[in-house]
Enzyme design. Structure first.
Site, PDB file in Angstrom:
ATOM      1  N   SER A 326       0.860  -1.180   0.000  1.00 34.84           N
ATOM      2  CA  SER A 326       0.000   0.000   0.000  1.00 34.84           C
ATOM      3  C   SER A 326       0.891   1.223   0.000  1.00 34.84           C
ATOM      4  CB  SER A 326      -0.865   0.030   1.256  1.00 34.84           C
ATOM      5  OG  SER A 326      -0.090   0.397   2.387  1.00 34.84           O
ATOM      6  N   ASP A 327       0.385   2.346  -0.469  1.00 33.65           N
ATOM      7  CA  ASP A 327       1.083   3.595  -0.203  1.00 33.65           C
ATOM      8  C   ASP A 327       0.989   3.818   1.310  1.00 33.65           C
ATOM      9  OD1 ASP A 327       2.386   6.021  -0.387  1.00 33.65           O
ATOM     10  OD2 ASP A 327       1.277   6.666  -2.158  1.00 33.65           O
ATOM     11  N   CYS A 328       1.784   4.773   1.828  1.00 37.90           N
ATOM     12  CA  CYS A 328       1.946   4.798   3.285  1.00 37.90           C
ATOM     13  C   CYS A 328       0.698   5.300   4.011  1.00 37.90           C
ATOM     14  CB  CYS A 328       3.200   5.569   3.635  1.00 37.90           C
ATOM     15  SG  CYS A 328       4.608   4.659   2.947  1.00 37.90           S
TER      16      CYS A 328
END
Ligand SMILES: *[C@@H]1O[C@H](CO)[C@@H](O)[C@H](O)[C@H]1NC(C)=O
Ligand SMILES: *[C@@H]1O[C@H](CO)[C@@H](O)[C@H](O)[C@H]1NC(C)=O
Ligand SMILES: *[C@@H]1O[C@H](CO)[C@@H](O)[C@H](O)[C@H]1NC(C)=O
Ligand SMILES: *[C@@H]1O[C@H](CO)[C@@H](O)[C@H](O)[C@H]1NC(C)=O
Ligand SMILES: *[C@@H]1O[C@H](CO)[C@@H](O)[C@H](O)[C@H]1NC(C)=O
Ligand SMILES: *[C@@H]1O[C@H](CO)[C@@H](O)[C@H](O)[C@H]1NC(C)=O
Ligand SMILES: *[C@@H]1O[C@H](CO)[C@@H](O)[C@H](O)[C@H]1NC(C)=O
Ligand SMILES: *[C@@H]1O[C@H](CO)[C@@H](O)[C@H](O)[C@H]1NC(C)=O
Ligand SMILES: *[C@@H]1O[C@H](CO)[C@@H](O)[C@H](O)[C@H]1NC(C)=O
Length: 803
Positions: A326-328
């Protein structure tokens, strides 16, 4: 409130002023000490360390990667498994498994934006190559691959001394859809074909084993798979892991009421197929990427990381073998901000079931246990995620024992900031710089004739503006002023404003004074990360603050017409300068990397001949009336919507995509190209609303697609007095115009070396099914029948496509 718990990709708890720190002599003793410790070998943690931890089946390198991964997963207990679902994966001491940080960054050189990279050890600086949008302007694929390879060498060297991981989250291959986008600078621009080839080149060069054969793998996924097997063997061994990000339709940070954390990108099937997805497909299918990052935004109402349908398609149809991160904090927001899931546990279940494997952030660490207890998540689903993750680490030989004794184990501090890498950074900045205006051949300057230069502008004597987003600490940065002084010590300087925001031109008087006495005046204007960056889009395309006033004031006292140098990754509306005869030259230098200063001086004095092209449209300020949240690529006259990028935009441009001058002028000739292409396949269909009605075929119904690629032989004539390396762009347009079809599109490009008054012959391969096609409203690729015009500058060649 978002920032209370979100840790953005670029805001780690580390010094932000990375550029200000250089290698310091006082570190030498420490470096020596650490070096001794590392060479002793004992302090380094690694899995499968003898004598206690090397007997597990997952440590046995003669077994298959899949069997080893399964063996590792089978030995883990549920609480241990959950602690591995974060970028900061915990150690499992009883199995000899050390902690592993999945998040390292390498966009245009190793960067400190992720916690996996540290500059506090034996290695204190890295080569900062030009920002990606600059490199893209070279249209030189050999250069793109050489850069990725050089970055890979520095990455592996940093891994070997314990200052980086093996898994890097680059490249950023989202389409540069809107000129205001703060991260457009990180991408290869607005054209899907260019972005696709860039993705392929970066990923395959960064990941692959030494000895991998580029040429045999330039096109076709079947050939790629063969080439991969040849190099990495059946096991798909890799030097490093690259990541295609951000999947998908992610290109808005913060604009008006919209933020990337909650933005629902409404994307049509048509735009998805021929704009948003092609780079991701090439990155995976042809580049063989081992990681995909899902983005913050939603796509048509569903969070990207929960789009199981898209992720399944990527795995099944595109042959993705790797892990999805996932993106952060992109999982946390699904519940907390988007309210898409009705509990944290539901958010966790949504993403794991969709096929996301690891969470950048801590959300899965905190909520997976309860999600399992509530039977929202099955342990089997966690096992599958871990299998994907550890298969990648196995392919990186993470479980093959002492890193020092493995291939690339010899790379170390001596392979970072090398002379070769600096030369490559220079080469990239030269090949990326775009000459936009050169009234009356004012440039290049004749060195012996110039007695003094005045450099004006807030960025002129600063190093931190050279790299753009995702930069590491540079080895030895050269400011624009420093570069000019190397050529002409009698170069004076005035900043005009404190910084690029230029809210007050306090230094105006001094700038006017300095400029008025110099023989030649160079003004550096444009953008910095304060105007465009992650989590920050622009609202205007004009020069920031009082920059334009500064330019006018200086132009009115300058003895000769001045030269305007533009920095930044996003397009600027500099119409005023284009038309002003007091401004003789305009040069876009972008974010040129740490050697930027040298390259500016070189081009001003004609040490090289500029030959690059803009990889993005430069729109006028009036474009800011277009809502940034509107994802449509196609124009819609009924609501005054002009469309986006050179393929669809119906308005006027300040500078068009592909624009770029040289100290030579060029002309082209088609030497040979087919006049007819015969399609084989099932019956064509007709567009009734076309003018005149016209026929097309669905690509998936054309049985001869694989064999349709043809070669165009082109003569490139350099009509000038200087040799030059020149970016040549080949476009195509269909003769019949149907609403929603591209006006024209790139079908091939190359960078060619030409000699003064000489002719160079070059061959470009065109794949009609892939590059001359477009998508219909249902998102199916179609190829128009009838005449297609191949276009090279003013030259055209007609190819008849028929069944
Ligand atoms: C590693 O696996 C191979 C193949 O199954 C086996 O022959 C060998 O004994 C194993 N080595 C160890 C140290 O277990
Ligand atoms: C990473 O996880 C460990 C526990 O394994 C913890 O001690 C450490 O603080 C974490 N680091 C960060 C940066 O969150
Ligand atoms: C932003 O929100 C305000 C208030 O809800 C609304 O009036 C405005 O139209 C919105 N702007 C855009 C561009 O959607
Ligand atoms: C450069 O100087 C030479 C000799 O003084 C002169 O002949 C020439 O015209 C000058 N060129 C330019 C472009 O000013
Ligand atoms: C340029 O910057 C350096 C370092 O900040 C400073 O020492 C120097 O005085 C500056 N030069 C000019 C001409 O402003
Ligand atoms: C560029 O931006 C950085 C980060 O916002 C800032 O620290 C620096 O002062 C800026 N430099 C200039 C010349 O504007
Ligand atoms: C730029 O300078 C102005 C003062 O002119 C200041 O208020 C602002 O904080 C500065 N920006 C940065 C990023 O340093
Ligand atoms: C240096 O530049 C100034 C103008 O900025 C000029 O007056 C002076 O003659 C120049 N010195 C030399 C040695 O050329
Ligand atoms: C393309 O880039 C490579 C690597 O820097 C360079 O050697 C080559 O000369 C470039 N090609 C042209 C035509 O400039």
């Amino acid at each position: 409130m978002i920032n209370n718990y979100l840790f953005l990709e670029n805001s780690m708890a580390r010094p932000r002023q990375l550029w200000l720190r250089k290698r310091q002599p006082s570190h030498h003793l420490l470096i020596l000490l650490v070096g001794v410790l590392f060479s002793a070998g004992d302090c380094r943690e690694f899995p499968c360390k003898p004598p206690h931890f090397n007997a597990f089946p997952f440590c046995n390198a003669s077994l298959q990667v899949a069997d080893r991964a399964r063996s590792l997963v089978s030995l883990l207990k549920l609480p241990e498994k959950i602690k591995l679902l974060s970028n900061n994966a915990s150690a499992v001491p009883r199995l000899g498994l050390p902690a592993y940080e999945w998040w390292s960054e390498s966009l245009h050189g190793i960067a400190g934006n992720g916690p996996g990279v540290r500059f506090d050890g034996v290695i204190t600086a890295v080569t900062v190559f030009p920002q990606v949008i600059v490199t893209a302007a070279s249209f030189n694929r050999t250069l793109w691959r050489a850069l990725a390879r050089a970055i890979a060498v520095e990455a592996r060297a940093m891994y070997n001394v314990g200052q980086a991981g093996l898994t890097f989250w680059a490249p950023n291959i989202n389409i540069f859809r809107d000129p205001r986008w703060g991260r457009g600078q990180e991408t290869p621009g607005e054209d899907p074909m260019v972005a696709s080839l860039y993705a392929f080149d970066y990923v395959s060069a960064f990941q692959s084993q030494i000895g991998w054969n580029w040429e045999s793998s330039l096109s076709g996924s079947r050939r790629r798979r063969r080439a991969l097997k040849e190099s990495g063997g059946e096991q798909g061994l890799m030097m490093l892991s690259a990541c295609c990000k951000h999947h998908t339709a992610y290109d808005l940070e913060k604009w008006s009421n919209f933020t990337r954390y909650t933005f629902d990108a409404k994307v049509s099937e048509q735009d998805m197929e021929d704009t948003y997805q092609p780079p991701f497909r090439a990155c995976i299918e042809e580049g063989g990427a081992s990681c995909l990052m899902c983005s913050y935004n939603q796509i048509n109402g569903v969070p990207s990381c929960a789009r199981g349908d898209l992720l399944r398609k990527i795995k099944e149809d595109w042959g993705f073998h790797g892990y999805v991160t996932s993106d952060c904090d992109a999982v946390a927001i699904i519940f907390e901000n988007q309210k898409y899931a009705s509990s944290p546990e539901d958010a966790v279940a949504d993403v794991l079931k969709a096929g996301m494997d690891i969470n950048c952030g801590t959300y899965l660490l905190r909520h997976t246990e309860l999600a399992v207890k509530l039977r929202k998540v099955k342990e089997m689903e966690i096992d599958l995620a871990l299998f994907n993750l550890y298969s990648v680490l196995l392919r990186l030989r993470f479980f093959d024992g002492d890193p020092a004794k493995q291939p690339y184990g010899e790379l170390g501090p001596g392979d970072v900031c090398t002379k070769d890498h600096r030369e490559l950074a220079l080469e990239a900045a030269r090949q990326g710089l775009v000459l936009l205006k050169n009234e009356g051949g004012f440039l290049p300057l004749i060195r012996s004739n110039v007695t003094s230069i005045a450099l004006i502008g807030p960025a002129g004597n600063r190093t931190e503006v050279l790299g753009g987003g995702y930069s590491g600490i540079p080895c030895d940065p050269k400011t624009l002023l420093g570069g000019l002084r190397d050529y002409l010590p009698n170069t004076s300087f005035a900043s005009g404003c404190v910084n690029t925001s230029c809210v007050a031109a306090d230094g105006l008087d001094e700038a006017v004074r300095v400029a008025s006495v110099a023989e030649v005046v160079v003004v550096v204007a444009g953008l910095n990360l304060t105007e465009e960056t992650e989590d920050h889009d622009r609202v205007s395309l004009l020069l920031p603050g009082k920059q334009e006033d500064l330019i006018h004031a200086v132009a009115s006292v300058s003895k000769k017409p001045l030269i305007l140098v533009l920095m930044g990754g996003g397009p600027l509306d500099v119409s005023f300068a284009k038309e002003d005869s007091r401004i003789a030259g305009i040069i876009w230098i972008g974010y040129p990397g740490e050697v930027g200063g040298q390259v500016l001086a070189e081009v001003l004095f004609g040490d090289f001949n500029p030959g690059s092209r803009l990889p993005m449209t430069w729109y006028p300020e009036s474009f800011t009336a277009v809502p940034m949240n509107d994802m449509s690529m196609r124009p819609d006259p009924s609501r005054d919507y002009p469309g986006r990028t050179y393929r669809f935009y119906s308005g006027v441009s300040v500078y068009e995509y592909g624009y770029g001058l040289s100290y030579s002028t060029y002309s082209y000739k088609f030497l040979s190209a087919p006049s007819k292409i015969k399609l084989e396949g099932s019956l064509s269909e007709a567009f009734m609303d076309g003018e005149p009605p016209c026929e097309y075929l669905h690509i998936d119904k054309i049985t001869s697609c694989e064999n349709l690629a043809f070669t165009v032989k082109i003569a490139v004539v350099n009509n000038g007095d200087m040799d030059g390396s020149h970016a040549m762009l080949l476009y195509s347009r269909s003769a019949t115009s149907v609403p929603g079809f591209p006006k024209k599109q790139l079908v091939g490009f190359d960078r060619v070396f030409t000699t003064a008054h000489g002719t160079t012959t070059v061959e470009v391969t065109v794949d009609p099914c892939k590059h001359m096609s477009t998508a219909d409203e249902q998102g199916r690729r179609i190829l128009m029948q009838g005449a297609h015009h191949l276009m090279l500058g003013d030259e055209e060649h007609v190819v008849l496509v028929c069944s």
